[in-house]
Design an enzyme around this catalytic site. Structure first.
Site, PDB file in Angstrom:
ATOM      1  CE  LYS A  55      26.698  39.328  45.890  1.00  0.00           C
ATOM      2  NZ  LYS A  55      27.613  39.464  44.726  1.00  0.00           N
ATOM      3  CG  HIS A  77      28.783  37.698  50.318  1.00  0.00           C
ATOM      4  ND1 HIS A  77      30.030  38.032  49.849  1.00  0.00           N
ATOM      5  CD2 HIS A  77      28.932  37.431  51.644  1.00  0.00           C
ATOM      6  CE1 HIS A  77      30.902  37.984  50.862  1.00  0.00           C
ATOM      7  NE2 HIS A  77      30.259  37.622  51.962  1.00  0.00           N
TER       8      HIS A  77
HETATM    9  N1  UDP Z   1      32.432  41.454  41.053  1.00  0.00           N
HETATM   10  C1  UDP Z   1      32.147  42.018  39.806  1.00  0.00           C
HETATM   11  N2  UDP Z   1      33.102  41.960  38.826  1.00  0.00           N
HETATM   12  C2  UDP Z   1      34.303  41.353  39.015  1.00  0.00           C
HETATM   13  C3  UDP Z   1      34.585  40.789  40.273  1.00  0.00           C
HETATM   14  C4  UDP Z   1      33.625  40.850  41.275  1.00  0.00           C
HETATM   15  O1  UDP Z   1      31.082  42.563  39.607  1.00  0.00           O
HETATM   16  O2  UDP Z   1      35.113  41.324  38.078  1.00  0.00           O
HETATM   17  C5  UDP Z   1      31.406  41.538  42.111  1.00  0.00           C
HETATM   18  C6  UDP Z   1      30.549  40.290  42.175  1.00  0.00           C
HETATM   19  O3  UDP Z   1      29.224  40.669  42.531  1.00  0.00           O
HETATM   20  C7  UDP Z   1      31.204  39.492  43.283  1.00  0.00           C
HETATM   21  C8  UDP Z   1      31.601  40.615  44.237  1.00  0.00           C
HETATM   22  O4  UDP Z   1      32.026  41.662  43.369  1.00  0.00           O
HETATM   23  O5  UDP Z   1      30.330  38.546  43.845  1.00  0.00           O
HETATM   24  C9  UDP Z   1      32.714  40.284  45.203  1.00  0.00           C
HETATM   25  O6  UDP Z   1      33.840  39.825  44.480  1.00  0.00           O
HETATM   26  P1  UDP Z   1      34.669  38.556  44.975  1.00  0.00           P
HETATM   27  O7  UDP Z   1      35.896  38.476  44.134  1.00  0.00           O
HETATM   28  O8  UDP Z   1      34.851  38.629  46.454  1.00  0.00           O
HETATM   29  O9  UDP Z   1      33.732  37.335  44.565  1.00  0.00           O
HETATM   30  P2  UDP Z   1      32.834  36.351  45.447  1.00  0.00           P
HETATM   31  O10 UDP Z   1      33.554  36.116  46.747  1.00  0.00           O
HETATM   32  O11 UDP Z   1      31.501  37.002  45.632  1.00  0.00           O
HETATM   33  O12 UDP Z   1      32.733  35.099  44.615  1.00  0.00           O
HETATM   34 MG    MG Z   2      34.486  37.398  48.076  1.00  0.00          MG
END
Ligand code: UDP
Ligand code: MG
Length: 159
Positions: A10, A126
């Site tokens: 990212k 990501h």
């Molecule tokens: N995110 C955030 N706050 C939260 C949950 C998610 O800022 O409470 C952001 C974070 O950058 C995360 C992205 O949203 O990586 C996507 O969320 P996801 O739950 O899919 O997590 P990931 O798959 O990236 O672990």
């Molecule tokens: Mg995710």
């Protein structure tokens, strides 16, 4: 079980100069990079990539994070690639990501992208969350001719 998964360094990871370190972790465990490019995500594309999160309390912070600079996108191939890559990436939250994972070693909390609880996260990377997500994300990010099939030195030497 041969899978291809999407990894993005990212904008915060690119800005911190961690692209090489992150790529290296996947290379060292024998994953194969089959596609790679730098791309500046705009708001429309962010909504496509993070369609599952549009409307959530943290979405505006997430959109700011993913659009504030270029990302490095990679297609990574390997046996059980989706699960193994997620294991190396670590959990979403810096505070619970174990040491030894990319997020556990380098990510941090930040007031910059506050969610409803008043704290945001800069988690650098990501990775597709499951096989279905990996398939649709690879399709969204890479054209067919941007994905390359080749043998690694290990594959050549074991033939
Ligand atoms: N995110 C955030 N706050 C939260 C949950 C998610 O800022 O409470 C952001 C974070 O950058 C995360 C992205 O949203 O990586 C996507 O969320 P996801 O739950 O899919 O997590 P990931 O798959 O990236 O672990
Ligand atoms: Mg995710």
């Amino acid at each position: 079980m041969l899978e291809t998964t999407l990894v993005l360094v990212k904008p915060d990871g690119v800005q911190r100069g961690l692209v090489g370190e992150i790529i290296s972790r996947f290379e060292k465990i024998g994953m194969k990079i089959t596609g790679m490019k730098m791309f500046w995500v705009d708001k429309d594309f962010a909504k496509k990539h993070y369609s599952a999160h549009v409307g959530k309390s943290f979405y505006s912070g997430l959109e700011k994070n993913i659009t504030e600079g270029p990302v490095v996108a990679m297609a990574i191939e390997g046996l059980h690639a989706v699960e193994i890559v997620r294991k190396i990436v670590g959990g979403t939250e810096p505070r619970t990501s174990p040491p030894g994972t990319i997020r556990g070693d380098y990510s941090h909390h930040s007031y910059e992208y506050c969610n409803s609880k008043g704290i945001g996260i800069k988690n650098l990377i990501h990775a597709s969350g499951n096989i279905a997500e990996a398939k649709s994300e690879i399709k969204l990010w890479f054209k067919k001719d941007e994905l390359h099939s080749y043998k690694t030195v290990h594959e050549i030497h074991t033939m």
